[in-house]
Design an enzyme around this catalytic site. Structure first.
Site, PDB file in Angstrom:
ATOM      1  N   GLU A   1       0.797  -1.221   0.000  1.00 47.07           N
ATOM      2  CA  GLU A   1       0.000   0.000   0.000  1.00 47.07           C
ATOM      3  C   GLU A   1       0.833   1.277   0.000  1.00 47.07           C
ATOM      4  O   GLU A   1       0.865   2.028   0.983  1.00 47.07           O
ATOM      5  CB  GLU A   1      -0.986  -0.013   1.182  1.00 47.07           C
ATOM      6  CG  GLU A   1      -1.935  -1.204   1.096  1.00 47.07           C
ATOM      7  CD  GLU A   1      -3.085  -1.152   2.096  1.00 47.07           C
ATOM      8  OE1 GLU A   1      -3.036  -0.345   3.026  1.00 47.07           O
ATOM      9  OE2 GLU A   1      -4.035  -1.937   1.919  1.00 47.07           O
TER      10      GLU A   1
ATOM     11  N   GLU B   1      -5.021  -9.076   0.250  1.00 44.68           N
ATOM     12  CA  GLU B   1      -5.733  -8.859   1.523  1.00 44.68           C
ATOM     13  C   GLU B   1      -7.210  -8.710   1.235  1.00 44.68           C
ATOM     14  O   GLU B   1      -7.593  -8.013   0.299  1.00 44.68           O
ATOM     15  CB  GLU B   1      -5.282  -7.555   2.215  1.00 44.68           C
ATOM     16  CG  GLU B   1      -3.943  -7.622   2.871  1.00 44.68           C
ATOM     17  CD  GLU B   1      -3.557  -6.302   3.550  1.00 44.68           C
ATOM     18  OE1 GLU B   1      -4.463  -5.546   3.965  1.00 44.68           O
ATOM     19  OE2 GLU B   1      -2.358  -6.039   3.640  1.00 44.68           O
TER      20      GLU B   1
HETATM   21  C1  BGC Z   1      -3.256  -2.919   5.583  1.00 50.02           C
HETATM   22  C2  BGC Z   1      -3.295  -3.785   6.807  1.00 50.02           C
HETATM   23  C3  BGC Z   1      -4.487  -3.384   7.661  1.00 50.02           C
HETATM   24  C4  BGC Z   1      -5.739  -3.668   6.888  1.00 50.02           C
HETATM   25  C5  BGC Z   1      -7.028  -3.362   7.615  1.00 50.02           C
HETATM   26  C6  BGC Z   1      -4.599  -2.662   4.972  1.00 50.02           C
HETATM   27  O1  BGC Z   1      -4.694  -1.298   4.739  1.00 50.02           O
HETATM   28  O2  BGC Z   1      -2.337  -3.411   4.646  1.00 50.02           O
HETATM   29  O3  BGC Z   1      -2.078  -3.656   7.476  1.00 50.02           O
HETATM   30  O4  BGC Z   1      -4.512  -4.017   8.894  1.00 50.02           O
HETATM   31  O5  BGC Z   1      -5.739  -2.938   5.688  1.00 50.02           O
HETATM   32  O6  BGC Z   1      -7.149  -2.006   7.890  1.00 50.02           O
END
Ligand code: BGC
Length: 454
Positions: A164, A360
């Site tokens: 990110e 993610e």
């Molecule tokens: C990040 C994580 C974070 C997740 C939830 C992403 O922006 O890479 O580190 O915990 O989102 O907010």
């Protein structure tokens, strides 16, 4: 495509500062988050990641849980300062040995390590030299990448350079919400943007040059995604347009436009709007530098949580669709919009033509241990089914999706929100470090065993 790529990776993800703990142990240097989290008022209830999930001391237990879950890939980050306490120079062998143990333990269980080099753990010593604003950061990052490639050659075959870049630059240096907590203007922002792009490109080169044998490399951006309110071509076009174009001059919005980091990396140029709206703030990028930035990637990693519904307005331009009263939200207020998964994958594949890893995806819920001693999280199960269902549609639409990583393997330190948000499929009782697999853990286990999405 080779066999390895064809095997869909079912994974889970974490990041070093969010889970490791042992912030001041094992020869680790300070990072910007170690310092930032100890500044009063920065984090919810002045919490910090000093101990977090204490994964540093629970590594074998955590890998055993991953094996029970059945994941075939684990995405984790290396804390730069744990291996290079000052960011460059002196190597901390103890830190490297810890990651080496983790990697071996994963491989032994048949779990492929997917290493993120930078999930925001910047050595504080480098911040003292300007951090991401200092052009020297690119060489420092490449040196770190070379060290990791040398030491993990033959064992780690998948890397993400930077997690990110949007949060690194905008939240870290413009709004100051994240470490190092600075507030800078457009010129500085675009210098940082350039430094990140160069650091990424040099790291891609270093990883390939210093690994004996092939490695696959990408990065893991976030971004603002838009999905169409119907399948009418004009609505689809409106969503595609909103995803890759913005007329906003607010860095908080422009910074999140998907094209801002990805177009330079894949196309070797700034988005047309960036040139038009921010031309006066852009640093020069030479031909040689563009060559570094566009170093070819093997896949596109994408963190994806939600999106915005749009339709074509009267002039064909994207128009936001108002959410109905009571629209579903996660515990931290993010909208639940599974459609974003299908359309983000579709738009990214059409534009960048690479296999995609969803690096993610997940949600925060108000999880607690029930009287029966278990953690019931039906909302997360529903979320998972809905998002995976849409991922499956994207595959049926023709996209090449290489894998999916749940965020997160376990509840952890959620940056400025501290421990107030639980994203894990494993519950962590922070006072004791005890882990309890949630219902969603067993649900994901069944999905993985089934081998296909809903
Ligand atoms: C990040 C994580 C974070 C997740 C939830 C992403 O922006 O890479 O580190 O915990 O989102 O907010």
């Amino acid at each position: 495509m080779d066999d390895e790529k064809r095997k869909f990776v079912w994974g889970a993800a974490t990041a070093a500062y969010q889970v490791e703990g042992a912030a001041f142990e094992g020869g680790k240097g300070l990072t910007i988050w170690d310092v930032f989290a100890h500044e009063k008022g920065r984090i919810y209830m002045d919490q910090n990641g000093d101990t977090a999930c204490d994964s540093y001391h629970h590594v074998d237990e955590d890998v055993a849980l991953m094996a029970e879950l059945g994941i075939t890939g684990y995405r984790f980050s290396i804390d730069w300062a744990r291996v290079l306490p000052e960011g460059t120079g002196r190597v901390n062998e103890e830190g490297l040995a810890w990651y080496s143990h983790l990697v071996d333990a994963l491989l032994e269980k048949g779990i492929e390590p997917f290493v993120t080099l930078y999930h925001w753990e910047l050595p504080y010593a480098l911040q003292m030299k300007g951090g991401w604003l200092n052009p020297g950061i690119a060489d420092a990052f490449a040196g770190y990448a070379a060290l990791i490639a040398e030491r993990f050659s033959g064992r780690v075959k998948h890397y993400f350079t930077i997690n990110e870049p949007q949060c690194v630059s905008v939240l870290g240096y413009v709004t100051g919400e994240h470490a190092p907590g600075l507030r800078m203007g457009r010129r500085e922002f675009f210098q940082i943007h350039k430094n990140i792009l160069l650091a990424h490109g040099l790291a891609v080169r270093a990883l390939r040059e210093h690994s004996r044998g092939p490695v696959k490399v990408g990065f893991a951006p976030c971004g603002a995604f838009y999905y169409p309110s119907s399948e009418r071509p004009e609505d689809i076009e409106a969503a595609r347009r909103a995803t890759f174009h913005t007329d906003s001059t607010e860095l908080k919005e422009a910074g999140w436009n998907v094209a801002l980091f990805t177009d330079p990396i894949y196309f070797g140029r700034y988005p047309e709007e960036t040139l038009r709206l921010f031309g006066d703030a852009l640093p020069g990028i030479s031909r040689d530098e563009w060559e570094i930035i566009t170093e070819k990637l093997d896949f596109h990693g994408q963190n994806l949580y939600n999106g915005v519904e749009v339709r074509a307005g009267k002039d064909g331009r994207p128009e936001r669709v108002r959410r109905y009263d009571g629209f579903p939200r996660t515990a931290n207020g993010w909208p639940v919009t599974p459609e974003a998964m299908r359309w983000a994958i579709r738009f990214l594949s059409e534009r960048y033509r690479l296999p995609i890893y969803i690096t993610e995806n997940g949600m925060s819920a108000h999880d607690e241990v029930s009287l029966d001693g278990r953690v019931h999280d039906p909302n997360r199960i529903d979320f998972m089914d809905r998002y995976l269902g849409e991922l499956n549609k994207a595959v049926r639409d023709g996209a090449d999706v290489a894998g999916y990583f749940v965020w997160s393997l376990m509840d952890n330190f959620e940056w400025t929100l501290g421990y107030s948000e639980r994203f894990g499929i494993i519950y962590v009782d922070f006072p004791t470090g005890r882990r309890i697999p949630k219902d969603s853990f067993y649900h994901y286990q069944r999905i993985i065993r089934g081998g296909e999405t809903q």
